[in-house]
Design an enzyme around this catalytic site. Sequence first.
Site, short mmCIF file in Angstrom:
data_model
loop_
_atom_site.label_atom_id
_atom_site.label_comp_id
_atom_site.label_asym_id
_atom_site.label_seq_id
_atom_site.Cartn_x
_atom_site.Cartn_y
_atom_site.Cartn_z
N LYS B 45 69.47 17.34 29.50
CA LYS B 45 70.30 18.29 30.24
C LYS B 45 71.74 17.81 30.09
CE LYS B 45 70.39 20.64 34.70
NZ LYS B 45 70.48 21.97 34.07
N ALA B 70 71.54 30.18 36.65
CA ALA B 70 72.86 29.62 36.96
C ALA B 70 72.60 28.34 37.75
CB ALA B 70 73.70 30.60 37.77
N CYS B 129 78.49 26.90 28.11
CA CYS B 129 77.71 27.30 29.30
C CYS B 129 78.37 28.50 29.96
CB CYS B 129 77.62 26.15 30.29
SG CYS B 129 76.75 26.62 31.79
N LYS B 166 77.37 23.08 20.37
CA LYS B 166 76.53 24.20 20.79
C LYS B 166 77.39 25.43 21.00
CE LYS B 166 72.50 25.39 23.53
NZ LYS B 166 71.47 24.89 24.45
N THR B 194 72.82 30.51 26.02
CA THR B 194 72.37 31.76 26.64
C THR B 194 73.46 32.82 26.51
OG1 THR B 194 73.19 30.97 28.76
CG2 THR B 194 70.85 30.65 28.31
#
Lengths: 263, 315
Positions: B45, B70, B129, B166, B194
């Site tokens: 994570k 979230a 993110c 990423k 995402t």
Amino acid sequence: MDFPLVVKIKKIKQETPQTKSFVFEYPKRAKPGQFVNIWLPGVNERPMSISFDDGKNYTLAIAAAGESTRQMHALRVEDKIGIRGPYGTHYQWKDGQRIAMLPGGYGAGPTYWMATLATKCKIDFFLGARDKSLLLFADKIKKLKNVRFLPSTNDGSAGVKGFNVECWMQEMERGVKYDSVITIGPELMMYAVSKQCAKRKVPCQLSIERYMKCAFGICGNCCVDDLGITMCQQGPVVDNTLAGKIAEFGQYHRDDVGRKKEF
Amino acid sequence: MADLSVTFCGVKFKNPLVLASGILGITASSWRNVVKNGAGGITTKSLWLEEHRGHPNPVIIANEHYMLNAVGVPDAGVQKAQEECGKYLAWKSSPLIANIIAGRVQDFGKTAEEIAKIKPHIIEVNISCPNVEDEFGKPFACSVGDAAAVTREVKKRVGNIPVVIKLSPNVENIVAIARSVADAGADGVNVMNTIGPGMSINIDTRTPVLANKVGGLSGPALKPLAVKYIADIRRALPKLPIIGTGGVLTGEDAIEMMMVGATLVGVGTGVYYRGPQVFKKITDEMQAWCKKENVKRVRDLIGVFHNGNGRRFEP
């Protein structure tokens, strides 16, 4: 479908000075030891053990302990709450077993519920609390025909003075043999029961609670050392053999950022 | 049995499946259990330099079509990362990809430097993110300049540890972002984080379900988008190694990702749809397909879509 289903509270009852029970209709059936996530919009969502499922309604017995449970105590009949689940593993039994139940705190709910289902078992119910007023569901438990009710209080105001674990051990010293021990409550209490059961080779099931977010095996917050399995799916109810392999059981848990917190 | 092993940025993986960041990613024990369940490698994570609180609950909701999250990237900080990564690396299990995050460019450098001391096999940089925008503004992955700046900052602080950036799908031109990070020294890219953020309203309470109101969207429907983006990046930058992430549930999905150019395949939401054994299920399905198609080495499939062995990509 892991979205909250919004239900209306049908009934609220003050069970003890700290604990209220909330009753609402819910379409999915549960088993003793399982939990739901209860959502208060704008406040929080958190896991709660199911105290009773009558085939149509759930009862949740909630003690006002922290901020979110205090908010739950402010709820009234007809208020809306979100529920998802039931999640997790549950307690198991076989007809004819002699069972010792050792609940602490809210654990009286699921154990009482199991006692109503395990009608062909002979159950010694070691309900413990600090004083008489905190003995949750005592009136209901003692009415059950398959139950020998053995309460204890720290101050001696009801039943035996002392801890329920001591009462249970005294029964075993007297020669009572149990086929199964069911415990649910504070982890250090369950840890003591687990050690005794391992020593005496008595099968035992217990409920290992960890901080949970998703409750469906994704977030990883409830993974336990060193097995790395999730307690939301492979727990909370585990047998003592599995508990013995969970190195952190009785030692530490993790908070919402994953940091270890010693018991 | 086909050989499923692949080499990514010089690191050998027994199979191409890696646990995607954010899923089951908090402890060494959890990572080892994921490897036991068949993953070729794991991604942590996102790790912060200092403690970072996540969002209040609810943080994840899901149904048969999608997952919306979230969580808000909670983490206890670099000391915990050192403990957990150290424990995992001592087991000499499958490769560890340490995913790092920060709010400012220079903090990415500091975090990377601390995490590099743990000696993970690869460092992955989360600049994409979508659920901390209230706190930090638009992700760095949405700007060519910011994405390159973070990449340069991280690269100069981690020695020879490969750096993967990423990427976000929520951009006008993902190839331009990929090119900017490659030019800034990135050793590879992960396509993709995402999408969104999206929002879900509970109509009975008339409120968003997620406490953060909005969250990153994932699930099987994302796969065609990831496949297209991987194909685009592979075509423009054929030498840039790619981790393909987005909606992979089956062995066929993983092979599809590889054919368009992914060397590694991230599995995240798949754990929800097929359980913790999803990795073993996917590799079994890959083996079955390879047997049917008489493929001996799965790495031979990487990027075949773009050469004579596959159908040519002519949009």
